[in-house]
Design a protein around this motif. Structure first.
Motif: not given
Length: 347
Positions: A54-61, A63-77, A91-94
């Protein structure tokens, strides 16, 4: 919006039928129908290809909020020692995009620093492994020793390469720009003391001690270390012992005193005081620093069995006080790896 509805929306936008989407994903059309009707969910391994289609990020699937996406990035690292290449790029692009958002700029900057450190650390482990192999193959030659030194923070003989003048300059400028903020003084003092720049350290310590938020214990600890840089060991010992006598149950005092004696290679005394510091810590969950110090000292002393037992205590702390698992935080994996390494050395 739930995932099924999001997939249907993206499929329509891409002009794909359920059959065409299924073909691209290498699955049956019935699976796509089940997703869109909330009867089933895509397997986690399908998500990267679904996002790519679909040409989107996994997070876009999702509809996460920005805060949720930031939390997801930190938790995954936190959980993974190395990120897959596609996730790393996402992650880098976002995070770079979020640098333009005033609301999330500070956290995005912090996470970008963490992101690049995380990636650097993963690559450093590989560099270290191959550097050791190269050195082992030709122990009498200079080849990758400098790489190993950089990746594992080895001692450097040349003063011009080992000194901390760049760090000193950075933190001095930061202190001068923020004279009422305590923390930069401490990093400035750390680096000045490491380079034995006693007169400068004493000057900045005097200013630090006048601050309202100066750490009451560190005021004395830094005095002791400055005395050591002047080669006045009796005076340094006296400062630490007086501090310990005045506050024998203070876990901060105990920990810093243990650190002090560990740095002097008085290992038995350091272990005893580290144990007292850990026992005196009433916070829950407790930090693992005292136990890490004990494990390191046992290994230095060649007592690998007790070092491994201390790793067991670290694992217990991480799992039962912090609630961490190997799936949620790589520190548990690292502690178990260290235990296995030490047990092998104890044989």
């Amino acid at each position: 919006m739930d995932l099924g509805k999001k997939i249907r929306q993206l499929r329509f936008k891409a002009g794909l039928t359920q059959e065409q989407l299924a073909e691209k994903l290498g699955i049956g059309a019935q699976s796509v129908s089940k997703w869109e009707n909330a009867v089933a969910m895509p397997d986690i391994t399908t998500l990267p290809l679904l996002a790519e289609t679909f040409g989107v990020s996994i997070d876009d699937l999702f509809d996460l909020t920005t805060e949720q996406r930031l939390n997801r990035i930190e938790n995954r690292m936190d959980a993974e020692e190395e990120l897959p290449a596609d996730i790393s790029r996402e992650f880098e692009s976002f995070l770079k995009t979020e640098l333009n958002d005033a609301k999330h700029q500070k956290r995005a900057t912090e996470l970008l620093a963490y992101f690049y450190w995380h990636r650097m650390n993963a690559e450093a482990h590989k560099a270290s492994r191959y550097a050791k192999e190269a050195i082992t193959r030709a122990p009498g030659e200079k080849c990758c020793q400098w790489i190993l030194g950089k990746t594992e923070h080895h001692a450097i003989w040349d003063w011009n390469a080992a000194n901390h003048s760049k760090a000193v300059n950075f933190y001095r400028e930061l202190v001068e720009a923020n004279p009422d903020v305590a923390l930069p003084y401490m990093y400035l003092l750390d680096n000045l003391i490491a380079d034995r720049r006693a007169d400068e350290a004493e000057h900045w310590l005097d200013l630090y001690c006048k601050l309202e938020k100066a750490h009451p214990v560190m005021k004395h600890v830094y005095r002791a270390y400055i005395a050591l840089t002047r080669f006045d060991e009796p005076a340094a010992d006296g400062i630490m012992e007086e501090l310990l006598a005045r506050q024998p149950e203070n876990d901060d005092v105990l920990f810093e005193t243990a650190q002090y004696y560990a740095a002097k290679a008085d290992y038995r005394k350091a272990i005893d005081i580290y144990e007292r510091a850990f026992a005196a810590d009433t916070r829950r969950p407790r930090f693992q620093d005292a136990l890490m110090g004990i494990a390191d000292i046992y290994e230095i002393m060649g007592d690998y069995a007790n070092a491994a037992k201390t790793c067991d205590r670290i694992i217990d702390l991480l799992e039962n006080e912090w609630g961490l698992t190997e799936e949620t935080d790589s520190s548990v994996t690292e502690a178990k790896r260290e235990k296995a390494r030490l047990l092998a050395m104890a044989q």
